[in-house]
Design a protein around this motif. Structure first.
Motif, PDB file in Angstrom:
ATOM      1  N   PRO A 370       0.751  -1.101   0.003  1.00 47.58           N
ATOM      2  CA  PRO A 370       0.303  -0.052  -0.129  1.00 47.58           C
ATOM      3  C   PRO A 370       0.977   1.227   0.015  1.00 47.58           C
ATOM      4  N   LEU A 461      -2.282  -3.133  -6.265  1.00 47.20           N
ATOM      5  CA  LEU A 461      -2.692  -3.959  -4.903  1.00 47.20           C
ATOM      6  C   LEU A 461      -2.809  -5.319  -4.996  1.00 47.20           C
ATOM      7  N   LEU A 494      -6.063  -4.937   3.584  1.00 44.79           N
ATOM      8  CA  LEU A 494      -5.946  -3.619   2.947  1.00 44.79           C
ATOM      9  C   LEU A 494      -6.561  -2.731   3.773  1.00 44.79           C
ATOM     10  N   ARG A 499      -9.395   1.119   0.624  1.00 45.92           N
ATOM     11  CA  ARG A 499     -10.555   0.425  -0.009  1.00 45.92           C
ATOM     12  C   ARG A 499     -11.799   1.267  -0.397  1.00 45.92           C
TER      13      ARG A 499
END
Length: 586
Positions: A370, A461, A494, A499
């Protein structure tokens, strides 16, 4: 023939390129036919086949009830089979001009052994045996499916005797030749002397510049041995490319082959620049390394594919936007130096940079963490915000158009499909990254680029696209009809903020997305701070100095003053400082 109700149950195979057939017309008594005039045969694009018949696309209609033989190519084992047939129907294509769809019913459900004797004719068209030769020529391998048959049908066979001069220097360039057998010499005549400069052989193309520039022939061409060649006239080529735009990329391949094989500097010049090597190919262009010939400055040169560059509407829009894009000056956008028009296409001259695309990094690393994704997103946002402020929408944001420098900085590439904010889209872009409004040819704005950026973030990702569909048409349909899957289902651990950001970027309803880049950054910046992603600092701009020395006489002083004043005004608008000084007598 099988009953109609039974024929409906036959499996219909949708056929892929390069499956095609050759149509042989027969007389009223086909069983008595022992000879075929191959000046009447035609290659047709076979699109569907059942045990009892076939469907094909051709440039002309076929008479219903006419008897024929279809010689059908099997692309798997590369064999040909004869099928006696009858034309059942023929109608204009509902989606393509000057094309007709015809249905054929086989009169035998198994291929027949029917090798008729072919009439010898110096003006014959290609046969199935010739097709084997053509399919191995590099420049034909990249042609669209729809362009293959029209090109083959336009070629005319010629035999040339050893020693014959079949191209004369200074004559009008009205056709080109593909060599199937034999060799020839390229001879330049200068000051009464002749100089052989090159030899051409099987698979080479002669006189290709006649299709590109229409300029007089630049050299003689003389047969070194007996030769078999295929000729296509410039007029015929222009006629079929008007109906089959995919054939325009035949010109792209001709130019690419010229750049790859020519050792003559003059044949690799694009205005002030010299092409030195190929960097790579994309869906819309070929990118080369190059040099500014006077400054010896490395550049990258992008040649647009001819199917785009010969589209009048595209060229008109591109030329308008190129002026704006050439003035862009941002750390996260590749600099465009120049645009040249040559060989019926456009060449975009850009800064030459070291590094690799985000696509290459993703191929090597798979999923990205990330923190790295946010680092890249910040830079793409900075570049897009600058472009959007200048009323330019990129329209093709994807990993292949994001370039990563060795120090981790990112530059946005390829504004070749850019358009003004609010412009009506003509379904341009890469299908896997197109926003719903692009697919539906609706006006685009900042939110269209934001949608593509969200898809790219998901892919960085997860290691795959949200819709991992290979068929481009299916992919576009998914973007219009379905929301992207929840990224948390594909990406363990995540961050919730990331998100939500991806889902909002990729909302199908354009009104539900971030309205612009600053709104997106309002969510992205706190997320970057929370994850400890370093804030980007502006690049320190190194000043360069150029010395220009003018040697002139006193009588030129007034005109020179006017020129320098105009020049000074121009460079000041670019943020450049001009200093002038007088020297004593030299």
């Amino acid at each position: 023939m099988a009953p109609k109700t039974y024929r409906r149950r036959w499996d219909r195979k949708n056929l892929d390129h390069p499956n095609l057939a050759i149509y042989f017309p027969l007389g009223e008594t086909p069983s008595a036919c022992t000879c075929v005039d191959n000046t009447c045969q035609r290659f047709v694009d076979l699109t569907e086949q059942t045990p009892g018949g076939a469907k094909a696309i051709a440039t002309e209609p076929f008479e219903p009830g006419a008897h024929c033989v279809l010689k059908i190519h099997n692309p798997i084992d590369r064999t040909w089979s004869y099928f006696p047939a009858e034309v059942k129907w023929s109608v204009p294509s509902p989606s393509q001009t000057n094309r007709h769809i015809s249905g054929f019913a086989f009169r035998a459900q198994v291929p027949i052994d029917w090798p008729p004797q072919e009439k010898a004719d110096a003006k014959r068209h290609p046969t199935s045996e010739d097709y084997v030769f053509f399919r191995n020529i590099n420049i034909l391998k990249r042609l669209d499916r729809e362009a293959i048959c029209p090109l083959l049908n336009a070629l005319v066979f010629r035999q040339i005797a050893a020693g014959e001069r079949f191209v004369t220097q200074g004559d009008a360039g009205d056709s080109c030749f593909i060599i199937q057998k034999g060799t020839c010499a390229i001879v330049i005549e200068k000051n009464g002397d002749s100089h052989a400069i090159a030899v051409r052989k099987k698979g080479d193309i002669i006189g290709e510049m006649s299709l590109l520039t229409g300029e007089p022939r630049s050299a003689h061409v003389e047969a070194g041995t007996d030769m078999d060649v295929w000729e296509i006239s410039k007029d015929d080529f222009n006629t079929i490319t008007a109906d089959y735009p995919g054939l325009r990329n035949f010109l792209t391949e001709i130019v690419a082959e010229r750049f790859a094989t020519s050792r003559m500097t003059a044949e690799r010049q694009i205005g002030k620049y010299l092409i030195t090597d190929i960097i790579g190919r994309g869906g819309f262009s070929i990118v080369y390394k190059g040099l500014h010939r006077r400054l010896n400055m490395p550049v990258a040169i992008k040649m647009l594919n001819h199917d785009m560059a010969m589209d009048k509407e595209f060229v008109s829009n591109f030329q308008k936007e190129a002026i704006t894009i050439a003035r862009f000056n941002h750390d996260n956008i590749i600099k465009v130096y120049d645009v040249e028009a040559l060989y019926q296409t456009m060449f975009i001259v850009m800064e030459n940079i070291d590094g690799c695309t985000l696509r290459q990094i993703m191929n090597d690393q798979g999923k990205l963490p990330p923190e790295q994704v946010i680092h890249y997103l910040q830079q793409v946002c900075a570049g897009l915000h600058y472009a959007h402020q200048h009323d330019i929408i990129h329209q093709d944001i994807k990993p292949g158009n994001l370039f990563i420098l060795p120090d981790g900085r990112l530059k946005i590439l390829d504004f070749g499909l850019a358009c003004p904010c609010g412009a009506e889209n003509m379904m341009t872009g890469t299908p896997y990254y197109m926003a719903p409004e692009q697919v539906e040819c609706l006006p685009v704005d900042e939110r269209s680029d934001i949608y593509a950026l969200g898809l790219t973030a998901f892919e960085m990702l997860a290691g795959h696209r949200p819709f991992d569909e290979e068929d481009p048409h299916e992919a576009m349909e998914l973007h219009v009809e379905h929301d992207i899957p929840d990224p948390a289902q594909h990406i363990p651990d995540l961050p919730e903020g990331l998100r939500k950001l991806i889902l909002k970027c990729c909302a199908r309803d354009i009104a539900q997305r971030y309205r612009d880049i600053p709104a997106l950054l309002n969510d992205l910046t706190p997320l970057a701070e929370k994850l400890g992603v370093a804030k980007l600092s502006p690049v320190s701009r190194r000043k360069r100095m150029m010395t220009l020395v003018l040697l002139y006489e006193d009588r030129h002083q007034l005109e020179l003053n006017d020129l320098m004043e105009a020049f000074s005004s121009e460079v000041e608008q670019m943020g450049i400082t001009l200093k002038a000084a007088d020297f004593s007598d030299i």
